[in-house]
Design an enzyme around this catalytic site. Sequence first.
Site, PDB file in Angstrom:
ATOM      1  CE  LYS A  95     -26.208  23.342  60.481  1.00 17.30           C
ATOM      2  NZ  LYS A  95     -24.878  22.897  60.918  1.00 17.30           N
TER       3      LYS A  95
ATOM      4  CB  CYS B 207     -34.179  29.061  49.100  1.00 16.28           C
ATOM      5  SG  CYS B 207     -33.183  28.773  47.633  1.00 16.28           S
TER       6      CYS B 207
ATOM      7  NE  ARG C 292     -33.963  26.639  56.135  1.00 15.14           N
ATOM      8  CZ  ARG C 292     -34.493  25.626  55.486  1.00 15.14           C
ATOM      9  NH1 ARG C 292     -34.171  25.414  54.227  1.00 15.14           N
ATOM     10  NH2 ARG C 292     -35.337  24.801  56.068  1.00 15.14           N
TER      11      ARG C 292
ATOM     12  CD  GLU D 120     -16.001  17.219  59.939  1.00 18.27           C
ATOM     13  OE1 GLU D 120     -16.567  18.133  60.557  1.00 18.27           O
ATOM     14  OE2 GLU D 120     -16.351  16.847  58.801  1.00 18.27           O
TER      15      GLU D 120
ATOM     16  CD1 TRP E 259     -26.433  28.974  49.050  1.00 17.49           C
ATOM     17  CD2 TRP E 259     -27.098  27.494  47.515  1.00 17.49           C
ATOM     18  NE1 TRP E 259     -25.353  28.182  48.738  1.00 17.49           N
ATOM     19  CE2 TRP E 259     -25.727  27.266  47.799  1.00 17.49           C
ATOM     20  CE3 TRP E 259     -27.730  26.677  46.569  1.00 17.49           C
ATOM     21  CZ2 TRP E 259     -24.987  26.255  47.178  1.00 17.49           C
ATOM     22  CZ3 TRP E 259     -26.995  25.672  45.938  1.00 17.49           C
ATOM     23  CH2 TRP E 259     -25.640  25.475  46.252  1.00 17.49           C
TER      24      TRP E 259
ATOM     25  CD  GLU F  17     -17.923  22.702  56.022  1.00 16.04           C
ATOM     26  OE1 GLU F  17     -19.041  22.327  55.660  1.00 16.04           O
ATOM     27  OE2 GLU F  17     -17.477  22.535  57.178  1.00 16.04           O
TER      28      GLU F  17
ATOM     29  CG  ASN G  40     -35.761  25.367  49.063  1.00 13.83           C
ATOM     30  OD1 ASN G  40     -34.762  25.379  48.368  1.00 13.83           O
ATOM     31  ND2 ASN G  40     -35.813  24.755  50.229  1.00 13.83           N
ATOM     32  N   GLY G  41     -35.800  24.748  45.791  1.00 14.98           N
ATOM     33  CA  GLY G  41     -35.688  23.512  45.030  1.00 14.98           C
ATOM     34  C   GLY G  41     -35.322  23.768  43.584  1.00 14.98           C
TER      35      GLY G  41
ATOM     36  CG  HIS H 256       0.760   4.593  47.933  1.00 13.16           C
ATOM     37  ND1 HIS H 256       1.587   3.678  47.347  1.00 13.16           N
ATOM     38  CD2 HIS H 256       0.503   4.130  49.192  1.00 13.16           C
ATOM     39  CE1 HIS H 256       1.815   2.676  48.189  1.00 13.16           C
ATOM     40  NE2 HIS H 256       1.166   2.940  49.320  1.00 13.16           N
TER      41      HIS H 256
ATOM     42  CE  LYS I 267     -17.126  21.058  60.811  1.00 20.16           C
ATOM     43  NZ  LYS I 267     -17.620  20.422  59.584  1.00 20.16           N
TER      44      LYS I 267
END
Length: 607
Positions: free
Chosen positions: A602, A2, A27, A479, A74, A486, A98-99, A502, A483
């Site tokens: 972020k 946040c 963020r 990765e 957030w 996301e 925040n938290g 497999h 991406k």
Amino acid sequence: MCGIVGVLSQHQAAPLLVDALKKLEYRGYDSAGIAIINNGTIKSKRALGKLIELNDILVYEPLIGKSGIGHTRWATHGAPSVKNAHPHSTGKVSVVHNGIIENYKELKAELCNLGYKFKSETDTETIVALCSHYLETGCSKKEAAVKTISQLKGAFAFCLLFEGEEDLLIAARKGSPLVIGHGDKEMFVGSDAIALSAMTNKITYLEEGDYAFITRNSIEIFNANNITTQRKIEKIDLETTNPGKAGHKHFMSKEIAEQPTVLRNTISHYLNQAENTVNLKEKNVSFEDVDRIIMIACGTAFYACQVAKYWMEKISNIPVEIDIASEFRYREPPISNKTLAIFVSQSGETADTLAALRYCKEKAKRILSIVNVPTSSISRESDISFPIMAGTEIGVASTKAFTSQLLTLATLCISAGMEKNLLKKEEQVKLVQDLIKLPNLITTALLLESEISKIAKKISFYTDVLFMGRGALYPIALEGALKLKEISYIHAEGYASGELKHGPIALIDENIPVIVFAPFDALFDKTISNMQEVLARNGQVILITDAKGSRSVGQDVKDKIIMPSFDSIFAPIIYAIPAQLLAYHAAIAKGTDVDQPRNLAKSVTVE
């Protein structure tokens, strides 16, 4: 995650708060709000969605006053909604937070028994309810705040505003970052120095457990033991904290394009190009008596560690373990005094990574961090910190930070090999020269963007995509899948090429594109054999290879991306570029919010 802002200004607070919050949009957030005190009374406005929604409200219902707090939320506890948006107020106290308050249920139950009514579903509201309770028992504002802080468990940063006090903010941090900005008869609070960059370039970073009483002309800081302490004032570079898009449509596009320049900065910092050596002397890095390395990170940084594991073991022969920070901290693994612990984080504030670092602090031989923010908590709490020199990264999906992390890790690997006397002089020279070639190779790879965008548009019509790679290209497959997930919201998974048979091969049909990373190296034939297994089942293969690889495969594959040839173990760095561009252009084709994808933040400063 946040965004927190507080101002004690000589000017109207509302526009300052909104402007500061805009700088924290990167963020990630789902709602926003501000609270302003005027003539002793606090009034607030909150809105669901982007800051433009809050701005519209403030146009028609302005808040007047020169002191206030603001927040972008957030969601953690309680769905995104106006009632759950910050600031929260109870009695004569308002807060932005925040938290996570881990013991909020117990506190809430006790406060409910005392007759307090809660209006939201958040853990945050317990902070102001508890502080209000202490005020009602006769405590001063400062006493009430300190007592409240002592009752909270978890990781948090918050800023309190009190009715009747237009020249007081009380800020506290435990586990989440918080900074104080110094002005001319003005003071500011922010969860990030970027937020305050338009108002001041003088910043004080609160340390773990600190709380502060702030007025326009003074700041009094106490440490976790309630002892008055001094924290230094640092000057920040305003140019680096106010990045623009430089003509690009999105920050992500700009940051992808910046990679040649950024990597040149990293190279200049860590390599002696005239002598073809790694220059880490000033860092006092030593691998003497190190019998094991652990690398710990989250998300994209974790994949950078996975690539580096291949390099470190090959170059230095030191065993490397990698772990996801959120798992590592609860697994409580044994760590000897010959273990080097390496922590990788773009923000340097990732909560899980920071907690894992603190677990290792008294156990490992040395704590080394690789971060993009030299003033961050992870950097400050490490024995040695390596800045990746990427500059401010705004896009939630990491791009230039990832390749800079890889290059920085590569220099460490070479340094370890040199110290262990496992690299011959000519081998060391080649490895250093390979790194020096990277900016030009990436520039060449970026020229493929138009071609890649056409392939990405085809991908955008699918609901599932698989990525494959072998060796150090396997983490690049992971990765690449991350991406794509996301920012385009297409389900994607990355696999080691040899693992496809497999289990995952059961998914293959004409509706599954499979993106294959296969430079013409020692593992090329093995990777192509796995690719043929996909083709035999009508999988839609997109091959990312070099000219030799393309000629070897012939016409078996319909879509190819021909990368510049690079015979080096550091090839994964340039193969990150098509992974980024495929995700970016697939997201463009789908019309998603590239820089601020849904549900993501972020800087992940909560568990």
